[in-house]
Write an enzyme that holds these catalytic residues in place. Structure first.
Site, PDB file in Angstrom:
ATOM      1  N   ASP A 133     -26.805  -7.559  30.715  1.00  0.00           N
ATOM      2  CA  ASP A 133     -26.703  -6.098  30.640  1.00  0.00           C
ATOM      3  C   ASP A 133     -27.992  -5.496  31.189  1.00  0.00           C
ATOM      4  O   ASP A 133     -29.061  -5.630  30.585  1.00  0.00           O
ATOM      5  CB  ASP A 133     -26.488  -5.684  29.179  1.00  0.00           C
ATOM      6  CG  ASP A 133     -26.198  -4.195  29.063  1.00  0.00           C
ATOM      7  OD1 ASP A 133     -26.555  -3.423  29.987  1.00  0.00           O
ATOM      8  OD2 ASP A 133     -25.610  -3.801  28.041  1.00  0.00           O
ATOM      9  N   SER A 145     -24.932   9.569  43.656  1.00  0.00           N
ATOM     10  CA  SER A 145     -23.616  10.222  43.743  1.00  0.00           C
ATOM     11  C   SER A 145     -23.829  11.598  44.351  1.00  0.00           C
ATOM     12  O   SER A 145     -24.917  12.176  44.205  1.00  0.00           O
ATOM     13  CB  SER A 145     -23.028  10.381  42.337  1.00  0.00           C
ATOM     14  OG  SER A 145     -21.954  11.308  42.342  1.00  0.00           O
ATOM     15  N   TYR A 149     -23.822  12.469  33.639  1.00  0.00           N
ATOM     16  CA  TYR A 149     -23.734  11.644  34.859  1.00  0.00           C
ATOM     17  C   TYR A 149     -24.500  12.310  36.001  1.00  0.00           C
ATOM     18  O   TYR A 149     -25.278  11.655  36.704  1.00  0.00           O
ATOM     19  CB  TYR A 149     -22.259  11.470  35.215  1.00  0.00           C
ATOM     20  CG  TYR A 149     -21.987  10.590  36.414  1.00  0.00           C
ATOM     21  CD1 TYR A 149     -22.092   9.204  36.323  1.00  0.00           C
ATOM     22  CD2 TYR A 149     -21.582  11.146  37.630  1.00  0.00           C
ATOM     23  CE1 TYR A 149     -21.822   8.396  37.424  1.00  0.00           C
ATOM     24  CE2 TYR A 149     -21.312  10.339  38.730  1.00  0.00           C
ATOM     25  CZ  TYR A 149     -21.430   8.965  38.627  1.00  0.00           C
ATOM     26  OH  TYR A 149     -21.159   8.177  39.716  1.00  0.00           O
ATOM     27  N   LYS A 199     -27.745  10.780  37.904  1.00  0.00           N
ATOM     28  CA  LYS A 199     -27.754  10.529  39.348  1.00  0.00           C
ATOM     29  C   LYS A 199     -28.840  11.373  40.047  1.00  0.00           C
ATOM     30  O   LYS A 199     -29.430  10.941  41.036  1.00  0.00           O
ATOM     31  CB  LYS A 199     -26.381  10.797  39.948  1.00  0.00           C
ATOM     32  CG  LYS A 199     -25.303   9.805  39.480  1.00  0.00           C
ATOM     33  CD  LYS A 199     -25.656   8.367  39.814  1.00  0.00           C
ATOM     34  CE  LYS A 199     -24.452   7.428  39.719  1.00  0.00           C
ATOM     35  NZ  LYS A 199     -24.804   6.031  39.993  1.00  0.00           N
ATOM     36  N   THR A 216     -11.916   2.988  43.870  1.00  0.00           N
ATOM     37  CA  THR A 216     -12.210   1.658  43.322  1.00  0.00           C
ATOM     38  C   THR A 216     -11.271   1.428  42.140  1.00  0.00           C
ATOM     39  O   THR A 216     -10.590   2.362  41.680  1.00  0.00           O
ATOM     40  CB  THR A 216     -13.669   1.560  42.831  1.00  0.00           C
ATOM     41  OG1 THR A 216     -13.859   2.480  41.741  1.00  0.00           O
ATOM     42  CG2 THR A 216     -14.663   1.890  43.941  1.00  0.00           C
TER      43      THR A 216
HETATM   44  P1  NAP Z   1     -17.017  -0.290  39.084  1.00  0.00           P
HETATM   45  O1  NAP Z   1     -15.954  -0.887  39.956  1.00  0.00           O
HETATM   46  O2  NAP Z   1     -16.724  -0.060  37.650  1.00  0.00           O
HETATM   47  O3  NAP Z   1     -18.277  -1.242  39.224  1.00  0.00           O
HETATM   48  C1  NAP Z   1     -19.355  -1.134  38.369  1.00  0.00           C
HETATM   49  C2  NAP Z   1     -19.920  -2.517  38.166  1.00  0.00           C
HETATM   50  O4  NAP Z   1     -21.105  -2.407  37.408  1.00  0.00           O
HETATM   51  C3  NAP Z   1     -18.970  -3.461  37.444  1.00  0.00           C
HETATM   52  O5  NAP Z   1     -18.816  -4.618  38.240  1.00  0.00           O
HETATM   53  C4  NAP Z   1     -19.675  -3.758  36.127  1.00  0.00           C
HETATM   54  O6  NAP Z   1     -19.477  -5.130  35.836  1.00  0.00           O
HETATM   55  C5  NAP Z   1     -21.142  -3.444  36.430  1.00  0.00           C
HETATM   56  N1  NAP Z   1     -21.871  -2.893  35.281  1.00  0.00           N
HETATM   57  C6  NAP Z   1     -21.565  -1.796  34.566  1.00  0.00           C
HETATM   58  N2  NAP Z   1     -22.455  -1.581  33.592  1.00  0.00           N
HETATM   59  C7  NAP Z   1     -23.351  -2.601  33.701  1.00  0.00           C
HETATM   60  C8  NAP Z   1     -24.515  -2.954  32.966  1.00  0.00           C
HETATM   61  N3  NAP Z   1     -24.929  -2.221  31.926  1.00  0.00           N
HETATM   62  N4  NAP Z   1     -25.201  -4.051  33.342  1.00  0.00           N
HETATM   63  C9  NAP Z   1     -24.784  -4.798  34.387  1.00  0.00           C
HETATM   64  N5  NAP Z   1     -23.696  -4.522  35.114  1.00  0.00           N
HETATM   65  C10 NAP Z   1     -22.988  -3.426  34.769  1.00  0.00           C
HETATM   66  O7  NAP Z   1     -17.546   1.103  39.646  1.00  0.00           O
HETATM   67  P2  NAP Z   1     -17.675   1.673  41.133  1.00  0.00           P
HETATM   68  O8  NAP Z   1     -16.660   2.736  41.284  1.00  0.00           O
HETATM   69  O9  NAP Z   1     -17.724   0.569  42.117  1.00  0.00           O
HETATM   70  O10 NAP Z   1     -19.111   2.379  41.036  1.00  0.00           O
HETATM   71  C11 NAP Z   1     -20.289   1.680  41.388  1.00  0.00           C
HETATM   72  C12 NAP Z   1     -21.481   2.649  41.424  1.00  0.00           C
HETATM   73  O11 NAP Z   1     -21.205   3.693  42.349  1.00  0.00           O
HETATM   74  C13 NAP Z   1     -21.795   3.327  40.094  1.00  0.00           C
HETATM   75  O12 NAP Z   1     -23.185   3.546  39.990  1.00  0.00           O
HETATM   76  C14 NAP Z   1     -21.107   4.675  40.244  1.00  0.00           C
HETATM   77  O13 NAP Z   1     -21.707   5.670  39.442  1.00  0.00           O
HETATM   78  C15 NAP Z   1     -21.373   4.938  41.715  1.00  0.00           C
HETATM   79  N6  NAP Z   1     -20.453   5.909  42.305  1.00  0.00           N
HETATM   80  C16 NAP Z   1     -19.114   5.644  42.316  1.00  0.00           C
HETATM   81  C17 NAP Z   1     -18.253   6.578  42.880  1.00  0.00           C
HETATM   82  C18 NAP Z   1     -16.770   6.357  42.917  1.00  0.00           C
HETATM   83  O14 NAP Z   1     -16.032   7.333  43.179  1.00  0.00           O
HETATM   84  N7  NAP Z   1     -16.282   5.144  42.706  1.00  0.00           N
HETATM   85  C19 NAP Z   1     -18.772   7.757  43.426  1.00  0.00           C
HETATM   86  C20 NAP Z   1     -20.137   7.986  43.401  1.00  0.00           C
HETATM   87  C21 NAP Z   1     -20.980   7.038  42.836  1.00  0.00           C
HETATM   88  P3  NAP Z   1     -19.428  -5.664  34.329  1.00  0.00           P
HETATM   89  O15 NAP Z   1     -18.494  -4.745  33.610  1.00  0.00           O
HETATM   90  O16 NAP Z   1     -18.994  -7.081  34.418  1.00  0.00           O
HETATM   91  O17 NAP Z   1     -20.818  -5.535  33.881  1.00  0.00           O
END
Ligand code: NAP
Length: 251
Positions: free
Chosen positions: A64, A143, A156, A160, A191
C-alpha cells in the site's frame, strides 16, 4: 534502438487501467519494469501481457503506497533486480466516491491525499538518489480536475492540484540533478474503474458532449503521452502539466 532500451522504469498502479497501459507501452519500447500495486494477481496479469508481447520479464512489488515502507521497498526492488532506475510513473489511486465537501468523511479526504500526494512524496524521496545516478524522469498522473471544478469531487480535485504543485516544485528542486518531473492531466478515461463507477454512461455522455473531440479517452492515449514525457524526446521539458482530455477543460 527503441526509446527505452536498457532503461528501467517503475510504474505504480500497474495492475489495471492507465498504469497497466503505461507499463505495457514502456515494455513495448524496450523498458525493463517494476510493477507496483496492492494486489499481486493484477500485477502478474500485466507482467504476463508484457511477456506475451515479447517484453523483458517484469518485477512485481506489492504494498500500500499510502505507507512509506512499500514505496521505499519498491525502489529497493528496482535497484536489486536491475541496478538502476531511469523512470518513475505514479498512476496508483482509486477512483473516488463523489461526495459534497460538507459530507465528505475525514477518512476519505485523508485516503485521497495519502494515495495521490503522500505516496508521490514517499516514492520520490526513495527514488531520487537512484534516478540521479544517470539522470531520470518522473511522471505523475494528476487530472484535469486539478484545473477545473466538478461538484462532489473537492477532495480529489484538491489532491490532484497538490500533485501538480508538487511536480512544479520538484522540477525546480531536482532539475540541477538531471531529473525531470512532469504531470499528465487526463480527462475522463475509459478504464475498468471508471466503467464500473456509478453513472458511467451519463458521465461519459456528458464528458463527450463537452469535449471538442466528442468522446472519452483511452488508457493507451495516456500511455503514449507518459512514454513521451519519460523519453529523451522530452529532454528539455520539466515542470509541465500536459492535459489529455480531448479539449474538455478548454471548451
Ligand atoms: P484503476 O484502474 O483503478 O487503477 C488504479 C491502480 O492503482 C489499481 O491497479 C490499484 O491496484 C492501484 N492502487 C490503488 N490504491 C493503491 C494504493 N494505496 N497503493 C498501491 N496501489 C494502489 O484507475 P485508473 O482509472 O487507471 O486511474 C489511474 C490514475 O489515473 C489515478 O491516479 C486516477 O486518479 C488518475 N486519473 C484517472 C482518470 C480516469 O478517467 N480513469 C482521469 C484522470 C486521472 P490495487 O487495487 O491492486 O492496489
Amino acid at each position: 534502438m527503441a526509446r527505452f532500451d536498457d532503461r528501467v522504469c517503475l510504474v505504480t498502479g500497474a495492475g489495471s487501467g492507465i498504469g497497466a497501459a503505461i507499463a505495457r507501452r514502456l515494455a513495448r519500447e524496450g523498458a525493463r519494469l517494476v510493477l507496483c500495486g496492492r494486489r499481486e494477481p493484477p500485477l502478474a496479469a500485466t507482467a504476463a501481457a508484457i511477456a506475451a508481447g515479447g517484453g523483458a520479464p517484469a518485477v512485481i512489488a506489492t504494498g500500500d503506497l499510502a505507507d512509506p515502507a512499500p514505496a521505499a521497498a519498491a525502489v529497493a526492488h528496482a535497484k536489486r533486480a536491475f541496478g538502476r532506475l531511469d523512470g518513475l510513473v505514479h498512476a496508483a489511486g482509486d477512483v473516488v466516491r463523489a461526495d459534497a465537501l460538507a459530507t465528505t468523511r475525514d477518512a476519505d479526504w485523508n485516503t485521497t491525499f495519502d494515495v495521490h500526494v503522500r505516496a508521490l512524496q514517499y516514492l520520490l524521496r526513495a527514488a531520487t538518489p537512484l534516478l540521479a545516478e544517470r539522470g531520470g524522469a518522473i511522471v505523475a498522473i494528476a487530472s484535469n480536475l486539478a484545473r477545473i471544478g466538478l461538484p462532489g469531487l473537492a477532495a480529489y480535485s484538491a489532491a490532484k492540484g497538490a500533485v501538480t504543485s508538487l511536480v512544479r516544485a520538484l522540477a525546480v528542486e531536482l532539475g540541477p540533478a538531471g531529473i525531470r518531473v512532469n504531470a499528465l492531466l487526463p480527462g475522463l478515461i475509459e478504464t475498468g474503474a471508471t466503467r464500473s463507477a456509478p453513472g458511467w454512461e451519463a458521465n461519459a455522455r456528458g464528458f463527450a458532449a463537452r469535449a471538442p473531440l466528442r468522446r472519452v479517452g483511452q488508457p493507451d492515449e495516456v500511455a503514449a503521452a507518459a512514454a513521451f514525457l519519460l523519453s529523451d524526446d522530452a529532454a528539455f521539458i520539466t515542470g509541465t502539466g500536459l492535459v489529455i482530455d480531448g479539449g474538455a477543460s478548454i471548451s
